[in-house]
Design a protein around this motif. Structure first.
Motif, PDB file in Angstrom:
ATOM      1  N   PHE A 223     -69.475  12.930 -20.056  1.00  0.00           N
ATOM      2  CA  PHE A 223     -69.920  12.631 -18.746  1.00  0.00           C
ATOM      3  C   PHE A 223     -70.169  11.110 -18.571  1.00  0.00           C
ATOM      4  CE2 PHE A 223     -71.663  13.711 -14.842  1.00  0.00           C
ATOM      5  CZ  PHE A 223     -72.791  12.724 -14.548  1.00  0.00           C
ATOM      6  N   TYR A 224     -70.813  10.551 -19.495  1.00  0.00           N
ATOM      7  CA  TYR A 224     -71.202   8.957 -19.395  1.00  0.00           C
ATOM      8  C   TYR A 224     -69.855   8.091 -19.351  1.00  0.00           C
ATOM      9  CZ  TYR A 224     -75.981  10.578 -18.218  1.00  0.00           C
ATOM     10  OH  TYR A 224     -77.113  11.127 -17.564  1.00  0.00           O
ATOM     11  N   ARG A 225     -69.188   8.375 -20.372  1.00  0.00           N
ATOM     12  CA  ARG A 225     -67.792   7.574 -20.322  1.00  0.00           C
ATOM     13  C   ARG A 225     -66.558   8.083 -19.656  1.00  0.00           C
ATOM     14  NH1 ARG A 225     -66.391   6.171 -26.758  1.00  0.00           N
ATOM     15  NH2 ARG A 225     -65.355   4.426 -25.365  1.00  0.00           N
ATOM     16  N   GLY A 226     -66.809   9.546 -19.721  1.00  0.00           N
ATOM     17  CA  GLY A 226     -65.498   9.847 -19.003  1.00  0.00           C
ATOM     18  C   GLY A 226     -65.542  10.045 -17.512  1.00  0.00           C
ATOM     19  N   ILE A 227     -66.580  10.537 -16.891  1.00  0.00           N
ATOM     20  CA  ILE A 227     -67.023  10.697 -15.663  1.00  0.00           C
ATOM     21  C   ILE A 227     -67.569   9.210 -14.904  1.00  0.00           C
ATOM     22  CG2 ILE A 227     -68.190  11.785 -13.853  1.00  0.00           C
ATOM     23  CD1 ILE A 227     -66.344  13.785 -15.134  1.00  0.00           C
ATOM     24  N   LEU A 228     -68.322   8.750 -15.688  1.00  0.00           N
ATOM     25  CA  LEU A 228     -69.159   7.527 -14.861  1.00  0.00           C
ATOM     26  C   LEU A 228     -68.302   6.190 -15.336  1.00  0.00           C
ATOM     27  CD1 LEU A 228     -72.747   8.463 -14.911  1.00  0.00           C
ATOM     28  CD2 LEU A 228     -71.080   8.757 -12.949  1.00  0.00           C
ATOM     29  N   GLY A 229     -67.704   6.170 -16.577  1.00  0.00           N
ATOM     30  CA  GLY A 229     -66.730   5.175 -16.875  1.00  0.00           C
ATOM     31  C   GLY A 229     -67.744   4.035 -17.613  1.00  0.00           C
ATOM     32  N   LEU A 230     -68.896   4.250 -18.257  1.00  0.00           N
ATOM     33  CA  LEU A 230     -69.775   3.514 -18.755  1.00  0.00           C
ATOM     34  C   LEU A 230     -69.035   3.033 -20.563  1.00  0.00           C
ATOM     35  CD1 LEU A 230     -73.053   4.505 -17.853  1.00  0.00           C
ATOM     36  CD2 LEU A 230     -72.080   2.654 -16.832  1.00  0.00           C
ATOM     37  N   GLU A 231     -69.305   2.155 -20.541  1.00  0.00           N
ATOM     38  CA  GLU A 231     -68.869   1.667 -21.994  1.00  0.00           C
ATOM     39  C   GLU A 231     -69.784   1.934 -23.187  1.00  0.00           C
ATOM     40  OE1 GLU A 231     -68.009  -2.458 -20.372  1.00  0.00           O
ATOM     41  OE2 GLU A 231     -67.854  -2.571 -22.469  1.00  0.00           O
TER      42      GLU A 231
END
Length: 116
Positions: free
Chosen positions: A21-29
């Motif tokens: 969710f946080y990397r894949g969906i929101l693009g956070l590192e």
């Protein structure tokens, strides 16, 4: 004393399980991965971070907030002067921070932290 950042910490039994969710969906590192805690955010001028943890490190509970400061001793003295109860520390942790835990007036466990 200057607050340098505030990080929300969300308790979960599976810190790595939030990556999709946080990397894949929101693009956070992925900024940090210690196994028991992972932190996602940006490297921008105004860093954004959210952490997911199964413990607070060194056997402590997960704090609701982490507040990074530039002078931990000044904040610690102010906390004691204000009559707040320190629940952990100050402690120099093996991952390179000095910190202590205190509860805010609403009962939130706050991790006050300074990088060494």
């Amino acid at each position: 004393m200057t607050v340098r950042r505030i990080v929300a910490n969300i308790e979960t039994a599976d810190p790595a399980g939030v990556a999709a969710f946080y990397r894949g969906i929101l693009g956070l590192e992925l900024l940090m991965d210690r196994g028991w805690i992972v932190t996602y955010g940006t490297q921008d001028r105004m860093p954004l971070q959210v952490s997911f943890a199964s413990e607070g490190g060194s056997g402590t509970p997960v704090p609701g907030l982490s507040v990074e400061v530039d002078d931990l001793d000044a904040v610690y003295a102010a906390v004691l002067e204000g009559g707040y109860i320190v629940e952990y520390g100050p402690a120099d942790e093996p991952w390179g921070v000095r910190r202590f835990f205190v509860r805010d007036p609403a009962g939130t466990l706050v991790n006050i932290v300074m990088h060494l």
